[in-house]
Design a protein around this motif. Structure first.
Motif, PDB file in Angstrom:
ATOM      1  N   ARG A  62       8.454  13.214   2.220  1.00  0.00           N
ATOM      2  CA  ARG A  62       7.680  11.988   2.489  1.00  0.00           C
ATOM      3  C   ARG A  62       8.397  10.784   1.864  1.00  0.00           C
ATOM      4  O   ARG A  62       8.405   9.691   2.432  1.00  0.00           O
ATOM      5  N   GLN A  63       8.990  11.010   0.702  1.00  0.00           N
ATOM      6  CA  GLN A  63       9.732   9.903   0.067  1.00  0.00           C
ATOM      7  C   GLN A  63      10.914   9.480   0.945  1.00  0.00           C
ATOM      8  O   GLN A  63      11.200   8.299   1.083  1.00  0.00           O
ATOM      9  N   ASP A  64      11.571  10.469   1.559  1.00  0.00           N
ATOM     10  CA  ASP A  64      12.671  10.129   2.475  1.00  0.00           C
ATOM     11  C   ASP A  64      12.156   9.274   3.640  1.00  0.00           C
ATOM     12  O   ASP A  64      12.802   8.312   4.063  1.00  0.00           O
ATOM     13  N   VAL A  94       9.538   7.292   3.690  1.00  0.00           N
ATOM     14  CA  VAL A  94       9.183   5.943   3.236  1.00  0.00           C
ATOM     15  C   VAL A  94      10.448   5.101   3.047  1.00  0.00           C
ATOM     16  O   VAL A  94      10.487   3.923   3.416  1.00  0.00           O
ATOM     17  N   ARG A  95      11.481   5.721   2.530  1.00  0.00           N
ATOM     18  CA  ARG A  95      12.769   5.001   2.379  1.00  0.00           C
ATOM     19  C   ARG A  95      13.300   4.581   3.754  1.00  0.00           C
ATOM     20  O   ARG A  95      13.779   3.463   3.951  1.00  0.00           O
ATOM     21  N   MET A  96      13.194   5.526   4.714  1.00  0.00           N
ATOM     22  CA  MET A  96      13.662   5.281   6.076  1.00  0.00           C
ATOM     23  C   MET A  96      12.926   4.090   6.708  1.00  0.00           C
ATOM     24  O   MET A  96      13.529   3.184   7.278  1.00  0.00           O
ATOM     25  N   ILE A  97      11.607   4.099   6.570  1.00  0.00           N
ATOM     26  CA  ILE A  97      10.778   3.067   7.196  1.00  0.00           C
ATOM     27  C   ILE A  97      10.986   1.719   6.514  1.00  0.00           C
ATOM     28  O   ILE A  97      11.034   0.677   7.174  1.00  0.00           O
ATOM     29  N   LYS A  98      11.167   1.757   5.219  1.00  0.00           N
ATOM     30  CA  LYS A  98      11.424   0.508   4.475  1.00  0.00           C
ATOM     31  C   LYS A  98      12.752  -0.086   4.928  1.00  0.00           C
ATOM     32  O   LYS A  98      12.843  -1.292   5.204  1.00  0.00           O
ATOM     33  N   ALA A  99      13.771   0.760   5.053  1.00  0.00           N
ATOM     34  CA  ALA A  99      15.101   0.269   5.431  1.00  0.00           C
ATOM     35  C   ALA A  99      15.140  -0.158   6.900  1.00  0.00           C
ATOM     36  O   ALA A  99      15.730  -1.182   7.242  1.00  0.00           O
ATOM     37  N   GLY A 100      14.504   0.616   7.762  1.00  0.00           N
ATOM     38  CA  GLY A 100      14.540   0.313   9.199  1.00  0.00           C
ATOM     39  C   GLY A 100      13.501  -0.700   9.626  1.00  0.00           C
ATOM     40  O   GLY A 100      13.485  -1.141  10.767  1.00  0.00           O
ATOM     41  N   LYS A 101      12.601  -1.035   8.691  1.00  0.00           N
ATOM     42  CA  LYS A 101      11.528  -2.011   8.949  1.00  0.00           C
ATOM     43  C   LYS A 101      10.669  -1.616  10.149  1.00  0.00           C
ATOM     44  O   LYS A 101      10.204  -2.468  10.930  1.00  0.00           O
ATOM     45  N   ALA A 102      10.483  -0.308  10.362  1.00  0.00           N
ATOM     46  CA  ALA A 102       9.654   0.168  11.474  1.00  0.00           C
ATOM     47  C   ALA A 102       9.302   1.624  11.236  1.00  0.00           C
ATOM     48  O   ALA A 102       9.992   2.320  10.478  1.00  0.00           O
ATOM     49  N   SER A 105      -0.453   8.956  -0.862  1.00  0.00           N
ATOM     50  CA  SER A 105      -0.632   7.748  -1.674  1.00  0.00           C
ATOM     51  C   SER A 105      -1.934   7.051  -1.291  1.00  0.00           C
ATOM     52  O   SER A 105      -2.159   6.771  -0.115  1.00  0.00           O
ATOM     53  N   PRO A 106      -2.756   6.730  -2.290  1.00  0.00           N
ATOM     54  CA  PRO A 106      -4.017   6.019  -2.003  1.00  0.00           C
ATOM     55  C   PRO A 106      -3.773   4.661  -1.338  1.00  0.00           C
ATOM     56  O   PRO A 106      -4.684   4.108  -0.717  1.00  0.00           O
ATOM     57  N   VAL A 107      -2.559   4.144  -1.455  1.00  0.00           N
ATOM     58  CA  VAL A 107      -2.250   2.862  -0.795  1.00  0.00           C
ATOM     59  C   VAL A 107      -2.480   2.979   0.716  1.00  0.00           C
ATOM     60  O   VAL A 107      -2.954   2.036   1.365  1.00  0.00           O
ATOM     61  N   HIS A 148       1.195   2.050  11.542  1.00  0.00           N
ATOM     62  CA  HIS A 148       2.621   1.701  11.661  1.00  0.00           C
ATOM     63  C   HIS A 148       2.972   0.488  10.803  1.00  0.00           C
ATOM     64  O   HIS A 148       3.679  -0.401  11.238  1.00  0.00           O
ATOM     65  N   LYS A 149       2.448   0.494   9.584  1.00  0.00           N
ATOM     66  CA  LYS A 149       2.717  -0.632   8.691  1.00  0.00           C
ATOM     67  C   LYS A 149       4.005  -0.360   7.906  1.00  0.00           C
ATOM     68  O   LYS A 149       4.283   0.778   7.533  1.00  0.00           O
ATOM     69  N   VAL A 150       4.772  -1.400   7.695  1.00  0.00           N
ATOM     70  CA  VAL A 150       5.962  -1.276   6.844  1.00  0.00           C
ATOM     71  C   VAL A 150       5.574  -1.766   5.450  1.00  0.00           C
ATOM     72  O   VAL A 150       5.059  -2.878   5.308  1.00  0.00           O
ATOM     73  N   PRO A 151       5.783  -0.944   4.416  1.00  0.00           N
ATOM     74  CA  PRO A 151       5.322  -1.353   3.085  1.00  0.00           C
ATOM     75  C   PRO A 151       6.102  -2.547   2.519  1.00  0.00           C
ATOM     76  O   PRO A 151       7.305  -2.680   2.754  1.00  0.00           O
ATOM     77  N   SER A 152       5.365  -3.388   1.792  1.00  0.00           N
ATOM     78  CA  SER A 152       6.009  -4.492   1.059  1.00  0.00           C
ATOM     79  C   SER A 152       6.734  -3.879  -0.145  1.00  0.00           C
ATOM     80  O   SER A 152       6.559  -2.689  -0.435  1.00  0.00           O
ATOM     81  N   GLU A 153       7.478  -4.709  -0.872  1.00  0.00           N
ATOM     82  CA  GLU A 153       8.192  -4.209  -2.059  1.00  0.00           C
ATOM     83  C   GLU A 153       7.218  -3.557  -3.035  1.00  0.00           C
ATOM     84  O   GLU A 153       7.452  -2.462  -3.541  1.00  0.00           O
ATOM     85  N   GLU A 154       6.128  -4.239  -3.253  1.00  0.00           N
ATOM     86  CA  GLU A 154       5.131  -3.768  -4.217  1.00  0.00           C
ATOM     87  C   GLU A 154       4.501  -2.460  -3.740  1.00  0.00           C
ATOM     88  O   GLU A 154       4.368  -1.501  -4.509  1.00  0.00           O
ATOM     89  N   GLU A 155       4.127  -2.437  -2.455  1.00  0.00           N
ATOM     90  CA  GLU A 155       3.520  -1.218  -1.895  1.00  0.00           C
ATOM     91  C   GLU A 155       4.519  -0.067  -1.908  1.00  0.00           C
ATOM     92  O   GLU A 155       4.163   1.077  -2.197  1.00  0.00           O
ATOM     93  N   TYR A 156       5.759  -0.399  -1.610  1.00  0.00           N
ATOM     94  CA  TYR A 156       6.811   0.622  -1.590  1.00  0.00           C
ATOM     95  C   TYR A 156       6.923   1.301  -2.955  1.00  0.00           C
ATOM     96  O   TYR A 156       6.927   2.534  -3.055  1.00  0.00           O
ATOM     97  N   SER A 157       6.976   0.500  -4.011  1.00  0.00           N
ATOM     98  CA  SER A 157       7.101   1.048  -5.367  1.00  0.00           C
ATOM     99  C   SER A 157       5.911   1.942  -5.691  1.00  0.00           C
ATOM    100  O   SER A 157       6.061   3.031  -6.243  1.00  0.00           O
ATOM    101  N   GLN A 158       4.729   1.464  -5.318  1.00  0.00           N
ATOM    102  CA  GLN A 158       3.513   2.231  -5.634  1.00  0.00           C
ATOM    103  C   GLN A 158       3.499   3.552  -4.851  1.00  0.00           C
ATOM    104  O   GLN A 158       3.203   4.614  -5.398  1.00  0.00           O
ATOM    105  N   ILE A 159       3.837   3.489  -3.559  1.00  0.00           N
ATOM    106  CA  ILE A 159       3.823   4.698  -2.713  1.00  0.00           C
ATOM    107  C   ILE A 159       4.837   5.711  -3.230  1.00  0.00           C
ATOM    108  O   ILE A 159       4.538   6.897  -3.369  1.00  0.00           O
ATOM    109  N   MET A 160       6.050   5.238  -3.528  1.00  0.00           N
ATOM    110  CA  MET A 160       7.096   6.155  -4.008  1.00  0.00           C
ATOM    111  C   MET A 160       6.672   6.797  -5.327  1.00  0.00           C
ATOM    112  O   MET A 160       6.910   7.989  -5.560  1.00  0.00           O
TER     113      MET A 160
END
Lengths: 276, 311
Positions: A12-14, A16-24, A240-242, A251-263
């Motif tokens: 799942r972490q992979d 989230v990284r993928m979606i954050k980087a690809g913005k989709a 993640s409760p987020v 299909h939301k792309v996490p913000s920086e803050e959300e990304y840190s919390q989810i990871m």
């Protein structure tokens, strides 16, 4: 033995990284379906980069194709391609790693993306395996929102007509779709009864419990004369409760803050699984 | 007059090969009778799959079979096959590149008085617009046989449309000038080029004979391969002629006429007239009555050519 529960959170972490980087990406469904894919690819199915040319390999079609990010993470973990390549290229200009499964990539049998195709295609595959007297089994994963497609039920009808006990369908029953609750959009509360009415063997499990899924697939294999469906009761955004049970995370792309919390939440779940 | 429809020719070829090739599978959607596939189903029940009245399922199941090494031929009325299961043709066959042959039977306005629900006057446009989908409209039973023989040798998807009724023979048994994806030149001339496909080939050829009697020399191309269109043949025929006429049993949009017009306008610009069905439900009648009504017969095609030439 590998700890598949921990693996599920690592993959799942992979994603989230993928979606954050690809913005989709379809993050909510990726999270709900991950345990199903981990169970299928690391416990149940006979599929590996080495046997893709073997006609006796099991077959898999990701009918809910929009959750391809979860499939990419799992295929990468199986060794079909490096995960860093996926994270770098996913959704980028000219990339092979597009937002739905494409069989130009190793490990992917059929292209999908439009819903309601996986099950009927798998009926054809399962029929062929019977004709070929092959022991290979055929699997597909559908979303619950997808079940509103009529073609799903054409496939369901044919699967029981032809007694395809080598076919196992999975429903990722996370109870949310893009517009909200599946029960508000188009209800599926009587899902088990519907499949049973179509002549299927129905197994309902906690779809975010890898052990329960492994057991369900083991049982499905023993049922003769009819196809099986595993209704995997899952949580959309699981990990993640987020994101959990929140429709906008379809299909939301996490913000920086959300990304840190989810990871961090996923890391915590992974560690907990390792020490269970 | 020939009594064997092209659909029966398809069944005959598949039966000949199915005896040896156990991977050949015929699928029908409660359409085995209308597809002339009953003999196949009766002779090779283990190589026949019935899907019931479910065209989407018909095409998806075919794709799944193909993915596991089978050679499926899905035979269903062209009207339903080309539109009800359009997305399955697009995704499961063309996009996934599966070896599925879609046989659209009773194509065009074959079903006559049954009305527009049963007519497939948009299948060429629809199927041709899908990347990796080939579109074939064979003219007579002998060419149909050659086409199916050729398709049995490849592993790519294709859509084949045939009519319901027997059509008069154009070629001679055992002497069919057939080359895959190349138009067949039926006759050559310098006044006009008539380019036709499917059931319009015979009246086009007859039109050329009528015109010849009046001293007008015409090239007739049997463009059974609508996609990939034999552009070279179109350019050659059009370059040598003063005017070009296309004839097809299809809507005036997106069919053979549109494709030929594109090629001619780009490569050797001159006047092109597309003879086709109207952009409306067609008048009630048999195929012949409908064709006659809209001038899609030898005389109508000949008259169009003469008018264009100012004769």
């Amino acid at each position: 033995m590998e700890n598949l529960k921990a693996k599920s959170f690592a993959l799942r972490q992979d994603v989230v990284r993928m979606i954050k980087a690809g913005k989709a990406g379809h993050i909510g469904g990726d999270m709900s379906v991950m345990d199903v894919l981990v169970s299928l690819y690391f416990h149940e199915m006979n599929i590996s980069p080495e046997n893709m040319d073997d006609p006796e390999r099991d077959k898999f079609v990701m009918s809910k194709g929009h959750c391809v990010e979860a499939l990419y993470a799992v295929l990468a973990a199986k060794g079909f391609f490096p995960i860093e390549q996926v994270i770098e290229e996913y959704s980028q200009f000219g990339s092979q790693f597009i937002g739905h499964p494409n069989n130009k990539l190793p490990g992917i049998e059929m292209n999908s993306g439009s819903l309601g195709h996986g099950l009927p295609v798998c009926v054809g595959m399962a029929l062929a395996e019977k004709m070929n007297k092959s022991q290979a089994r055929v699997y597909t994963v559908m979303g619950d929102g997808e079940l509103a497609e009529g073609s799903v039920w054409e496939g369901a009808m044919a699967a029981s007509h032809y007694k395809l006990d080598n076919l196992c369908a999975v429903v990722d029953r996370n109870r949310l779709q893009i517009s909200g609750s599946t029960e508000d959009v188009m209800h599926h509360d009587d899902l088990a009864a519907r499949f049973a009415g179509f002549g299927w063997n129905v197994i309902s499990v906690d779809g975010n419990d890898v052990d329960a899924l492994n057991a369900a697939f083991d049982v499905a294999k023993t049922v003769k004369g009819k196809p099986s469906v595993v209704i995997a009761n899952t949580t959309k955004g699981c990990g993640s409760p987020v994101m959990e049970n929140k429709a906008p995370w379809h299909h939301k792309v996490p913000s920086e803050e959300e990304y840190s919390q989810i990871m961090s939440d996923l890391e915590e779940r992974k560690e907990a699984a390792l020490h269970e | 007059m020939n009594k064997i429809p092209n659909r029966q020719a398809i069944c005959d070829v598949l039966m000949e090969h199915a005896k040896e090739d156990k991977d050949i599978i015929v699928l029908c959607s409660d359409s085995r009778g209308s597809a002339s596939m009953t003999p196949f189903a009766d002779t090779y029940p283990e190589q026949f799959v019935e899907t019931g009245i479910a065209e989407q399922n018909l095409v998806s199941i075919s794709a799944g079979l193909a993915k596991c090494g089978k050679k499926p031929y899905a035979a269903s009325p062209a009207c339903f096959l080309s539109t009800r299961s359009y997305e399955q043709a697009k995704i499961d066959c063309a996009y996934s590149n599966t070896n599925v042959k879609l046989i659209g039977i009773s194509g065009g306005i074959s079903y006559g008085a049954l009305g527009m629900s049963h007519h497939s006057a948009q299948d060429i446009a629809a199927m041709s617009a899908i990347p990796n989908m080939r579109v074939y409209l064979p003219s007579d039973r002998f060419q149909t046989r050659c086409l199916i023989e050729a398709l049995l040798k490849d592993e790519k998807p294709a859509y084949i449309r045939v009519g319901r009724n027997p059509v008069e023979d154009i070629y001679e048994e055992g002497h069919v000038p057939f080359e895959m994806n190349k138009a067949t030149v039926l006759c050559e001339g310098t006044d006009a080029a008539i380019i036709a496909c499917g059931e319009m080939v015979k009246p086009s050829y007859d039109a050329a004979k009528l015109l010849k009697e009046e001293g007008i020399s015409v090239t007739v191309l049997d463009m059974y391969c609508v996609k990939p269109l034999d552009k070279e043949a179109v350019i050659k025929a059009a370059s040598n002629a003063k005017v070009v006429v296309t004839a097809e049993e299809h809507s005036p949009f997106g069919g053979l006429g549109s494709m030929v017009s594109q090629v001619v306008s780009e490569n050797c610009p001159k006047k092109v007239v597309n003879l086709a069905l109207p952009d409306s439900p067609v008048i009630t009648g048999t195929s012949k009555q409908v064709f006659d009504h809209y001038g899609l017969n030898a005389q109508g095609i000949a008259d169009t050519v003469k008018k264009l030439l100012g004769r």
